[in-house]
Motif scaffolding. Structure first.
Motif, PDB file in Angstrom:
ATOM      1  N   SER A  44       0.850  -1.190   0.000  1.00 30.00           N
ATOM      2  CA  SER A  44       0.000   0.000   0.000  1.00 30.00           C
ATOM      3  C   SER A  44       0.887   1.242   0.000  1.00 30.00           C
ATOM      4  O   SER A  44       1.491   1.578   1.024  1.00 30.00           O
ATOM      5  CB  SER A  44      -0.921  -0.009   1.233  1.00 30.00           C
ATOM      6  OG  SER A  44      -1.714   1.139   1.282  1.00 30.00           O
ATOM      7  N   GLY A  45       0.991   1.876  -1.165  1.00 27.19           N
ATOM      8  CA  GLY A  45       1.834   3.054  -1.283  1.00 27.19           C
ATOM      9  C   GLY A  45       3.311   2.753  -1.173  1.00 27.19           C
ATOM     10  O   GLY A  45       4.102   3.618  -0.800  1.00 27.19           O
ATOM     11  N   VAL A  46       3.692   1.531  -1.533  1.00 21.84           N
ATOM     12  CA  VAL A  46       5.086   1.072  -1.401  1.00 21.84           C
ATOM     13  C   VAL A  46       5.637   0.647  -2.762  1.00 21.84           C
ATOM     14  O   VAL A  46       4.961  -0.051  -3.518  1.00 21.84           O
ATOM     15  CB  VAL A  46       5.192  -0.117  -0.424  1.00 21.84           C
ATOM     16  CG1 VAL A  46       6.593  -0.713  -0.432  1.00 21.84           C
ATOM     17  CG2 VAL A  46       4.800   0.311   0.976  1.00 21.84           C
ATOM     18  N   THR A  47       6.853   1.061  -3.068  1.00 19.64           N
ATOM     19  CA  THR A  47       7.545   0.615  -4.278  1.00 19.64           C
ATOM     20  C   THR A  47       8.654  -0.354  -3.892  1.00 19.64           C
ATOM     21  O   THR A  47       9.514  -0.027  -3.069  1.00 19.64           O
ATOM     22  CB  THR A  47       8.154   1.804  -5.053  1.00 19.64           C
ATOM     23  OG1 THR A  47       7.105   2.666  -5.477  1.00 19.64           O
ATOM     24  CG2 THR A  47       8.912   1.311  -6.285  1.00 19.64           C
ATOM     25  N   LEU A  48       8.603  -1.549  -4.464  1.00 18.64           N
ATOM     26  CA  LEU A  48       9.652  -2.548  -4.242  1.00 18.64           C
ATOM     27  C   LEU A  48      10.710  -2.363  -5.324  1.00 18.64           C
ATOM     28  O   LEU A  48      10.416  -2.483  -6.515  1.00 18.64           O
ATOM     29  CB  LEU A  48       9.064  -3.957  -4.299  1.00 18.64           C
ATOM     30  CG  LEU A  48      10.064  -5.123  -4.275  1.00 18.64           C
ATOM     31  CD1 LEU A  48      10.897  -5.089  -3.002  1.00 18.64           C
ATOM     32  CD2 LEU A  48       9.335  -6.452  -4.408  1.00 18.64           C
ATOM     33  N   LYS A  49      11.938  -2.056  -4.905  1.00 20.67           N
ATOM     34  CA  LYS A  49      13.039  -1.842  -5.839  1.00 20.67           C
ATOM     35  C   LYS A  49      14.076  -2.948  -5.668  1.00 20.67           C
ATOM     36  O   LYS A  49      14.551  -3.186  -4.554  1.00 20.67           O
ATOM     37  CB  LYS A  49      13.695  -0.480  -5.601  1.00 20.67           C
ATOM     38  CG  LYS A  49      12.770   0.706  -5.838  1.00 20.67           C
ATOM     39  CD  LYS A  49      13.505   2.025  -5.642  1.00 20.67           C
ATOM     40  CE  LYS A  49      12.610   3.211  -5.936  1.00 20.67           C
ATOM     41  NZ  LYS A  49      13.352   4.500  -5.781  1.00 20.67           N
ATOM     42  N   VAL A  50      14.411  -3.599  -6.781  1.00 15.11           N
ATOM     43  CA  VAL A  50      15.463  -4.617  -6.765  1.00 15.11           C
ATOM     44  C   VAL A  50      16.615  -4.065  -7.598  1.00 15.11           C
ATOM     45  O   VAL A  50      16.566  -4.057  -8.823  1.00 15.11           O
ATOM     46  CB  VAL A  50      14.967  -5.958  -7.329  1.00 15.11           C
ATOM     47  CG1 VAL A  50      16.041  -7.035  -7.155  1.00 15.11           C
ATOM     48  CG2 VAL A  50      13.673  -6.389  -6.637  1.00 15.11           C
ATOM     49  N   GLU A  51      17.648  -3.583  -6.922  1.00 20.21           N
ATOM     50  CA  GLU A  51      18.778  -2.925  -7.581  1.00 20.21           C
ATOM     51  C   GLU A  51      20.050  -3.717  -7.296  1.00 20.21           C
ATOM     52  O   GLU A  51      20.718  -3.508  -6.291  1.00 20.21           O
ATOM     53  CB  GLU A  51      18.916  -1.478  -7.100  1.00 20.21           C
ATOM     54  CG  GLU A  51      17.699  -0.621  -7.414  1.00 20.21           C
ATOM     55  CD  GLU A  51      17.853   0.825  -6.936  1.00 20.21           C
ATOM     56  OE1 GLU A  51      18.913   1.155  -6.355  1.00 20.21           O
ATOM     57  OE2 GLU A  51      16.912   1.610  -7.145  1.00 20.21           O
ATOM     58  N   GLY A  52      20.351  -4.667  -8.174  1.00 17.90           N
ATOM     59  CA  GLY A  52      21.554  -5.477  -8.015  1.00 17.90           C
ATOM     60  C   GLY A  52      21.371  -6.672  -7.113  1.00 17.90           C
ATOM     61  O   GLY A  52      22.236  -7.547  -7.050  1.00 17.90           O
ATOM     62  N   GLY A  53      20.257  -6.743  -6.395  1.00 18.23           N
ATOM     63  CA  GLY A  53      19.993  -7.854  -5.491  1.00 18.23           C
ATOM     64  C   GLY A  53      19.136  -8.924  -6.131  1.00 18.23           C
ATOM     65  O   GLY A  53      18.920  -8.945  -7.344  1.00 18.23           O
ATOM     66  N   THR A  54      18.620  -9.832  -5.301  1.00 18.04           N
ATOM     67  CA  THR A  54      17.825 -10.966  -5.777  1.00 18.04           C
ATOM     68  C   THR A  54      16.477 -10.985  -5.054  1.00 18.04           C
ATOM     69  O   THR A  54      16.418 -10.818  -3.837  1.00 18.04           O
ATOM     70  CB  THR A  54      18.555 -12.291  -5.501  1.00 18.04           C
ATOM     71  OG1 THR A  54      19.765 -12.324  -6.256  1.00 18.04           O
ATOM     72  CG2 THR A  54      17.697 -13.489  -5.897  1.00 18.04           C
ATOM     73  N   PHE A  55      15.428 -11.196  -5.825  1.00 20.93           N
ATOM     74  CA  PHE A  55      14.091 -11.341  -5.242  1.00 20.93           C
ATOM     75  C   PHE A  55      13.474 -12.627  -5.762  1.00 20.93           C
ATOM     76  O   PHE A  55      13.432 -12.863  -6.969  1.00 20.93           O
ATOM     77  CB  PHE A  55      13.200 -10.153  -5.609  1.00 20.93           C
ATOM     78  CG  PHE A  55      11.801 -10.249  -5.032  1.00 20.93           C
ATOM     79  CD1 PHE A  55      11.587 -10.067  -3.683  1.00 20.93           C
ATOM     80  CD2 PHE A  55      10.715 -10.524  -5.846  1.00 20.93           C
ATOM     81  CE1 PHE A  55      10.308 -10.148  -3.129  1.00 20.93           C
ATOM     82  CE2 PHE A  55       9.434 -10.603  -5.316  1.00 20.93           C
ATOM     83  CZ  PHE A  55       9.217 -10.413  -3.959  1.00 20.93           C
ATOM     84  N   VAL A  56      13.016 -13.477  -4.830  1.00 22.21           N
ATOM     85  CA  VAL A  56      12.367 -14.746  -5.181  1.00 22.21           C
ATOM     86  C   VAL A  56      10.999 -14.761  -4.512  1.00 22.21           C
ATOM     87  O   VAL A  56      10.901 -14.597  -3.290  1.00 22.21           O
ATOM     88  CB  VAL A  56      13.200 -15.964  -4.714  1.00 22.21           C
ATOM     89  CG1 VAL A  56      12.499 -17.263  -5.092  1.00 22.21           C
ATOM     90  CG2 VAL A  56      14.604 -15.913  -5.313  1.00 22.21           C
ATOM     91  N   ASN A  57       9.953 -14.969  -5.295  1.00 21.70           N
ATOM     92  CA  ASN A  57       8.598 -14.918  -4.758  1.00 21.70           C
ATOM     93  C   ASN A  57       7.830 -16.182  -5.100  1.00 21.70           C
ATOM     94  O   ASN A  57       7.778 -16.598  -6.255  1.00 21.70           O
ATOM     95  CB  ASN A  57       7.850 -13.710  -5.344  1.00 21.70           C
ATOM     96  CG  ASN A  57       6.425 -13.630  -4.856  1.00 21.70           C
ATOM     97  OD1 ASN A  57       6.152 -13.788  -3.667  1.00 21.70           O
ATOM     98  ND2 ASN A  57       5.497 -13.384  -5.777  1.00 21.70           N
TER      99      ASN A  57
END
Length: 266
Positions: A106-119
């Motif tokens: 809610s009103g949040v931006t998820l930024k993946v900058e050089g890292g790893t995201f697994v969902n």
């Protein structure tokens, strides 16, 4: 006597039923709260349900993590923007793995900058939330889903400028549903080439999709020279697909009379 016995039995049954109705029922245990609501901040504060907004090491959202914030039964995680933090950053060297069934931003931006995201759950973005990828080490939503009314941006990884020694990890977007005016999925990534492909220097796509659905004014936009591929694209009411690079799909369907596809010359 048989008649008297039958009447007595009926009267006894009625009295028993009345007694049962007049007896107060024992209170049942309340269902456990399955929602954990947290606010973004500059550092973790479990007592006040505040999470730090930068990940530079490995973190897994699961029952154990949720228990630290007071709710081991959480199947839904609500992310709320804080006064000092409106974005969640997975930086270089950081890995964020989500194993919670539903994450609502809610009103949040998820930024993946050089890292790893697994969902592996369902990531829900409201109209004021977003997802932005900038040369992630990896992005894996192949076992998860994204439902968005906000903006999803995939910036160019910069890997096409010179040949790479090895293939980068994929940006696997998985299944994505976009709905509403202002909902956007935009790709600028130009793919990559490999040093080993001396006889075939054609660029390869790093970005891939599963099933993408656009509805109620949502838009898919691919920038000039960008590359991607996908399983299926479904374009619904008032929705649009813009392609200015190379976009390869197993199937594309236009599911409304005002659905549009626009192709721009390279």
């Amino acid at each position: 006597m048989p008649t008297t016995f039958e009447r007595t039995r009926i009267a006894s049954a009625i009295l028993t039923a009345v007694a049962m109705l007049s007896t107060p029922a024992f209170a049942t245990d309340e269902a456990p709260d399955t929602t954990l609501s947290v606010t973004l901040g500059t550092k973790d504060d479990a007592a006040n349900k505040i999470i730090g907004n930068t990940f530079s090491s490995a973190v897994t959202w699961n029952k154990t993590w949720a228990e630290n914030f007071g709710n081991k039964n959480a199947s839904t995680l609500k992310l709320n923007a804080g006064t000092d933090a409106q974005s969640l950053l997975v930086a270089k060297g950081g890995t964020l793995t989500n194993n919670i069934a539903t994450v609502e931003a809610s009103g949040v931006t998820l930024k993946v900058e050089g890292g790893t995201f697994v969902n592996s759950g369902t990531l829900k973005l409201d109209a004021k939330s977003g997802l932005e990828l900038s040369n992630p080490a990896a992005f894996d939503n192949s076992k998860g889903k994204i439902e968005s009314s906000g903006i999803i941006k995939i910036n160019d990884s910069g890997l096409s400028e010179e040949a790479q020694a090895q293939s980068p990890l994929d940006i696997a977007m998985g299944d994505v549903k976009l709905s509403g005016d202002g909902a956007l999925l935009a790709n600028w990534d130009k793919g990559y080439t490999l040093k080993t492909d001396k006889n075939n220097t054609k660029r390869k796509a790093r970005v891939s999709y599963g099933k993408v659905e656009l509805s109620d004014g949502a838009q898919f936009s691919q920038a000039k020279d960008a590359m991607d591929s996908g399983e299926s694209m479904s374009i619904g009411k008032r929705s649009m697909m813009d392609v200015a690079g190379v976009s390869t799909w197993e199937s594309i369907s236009m599911d409304a009379s005002d659905a549009q596809i626009r192709l721009f010359s390279q």
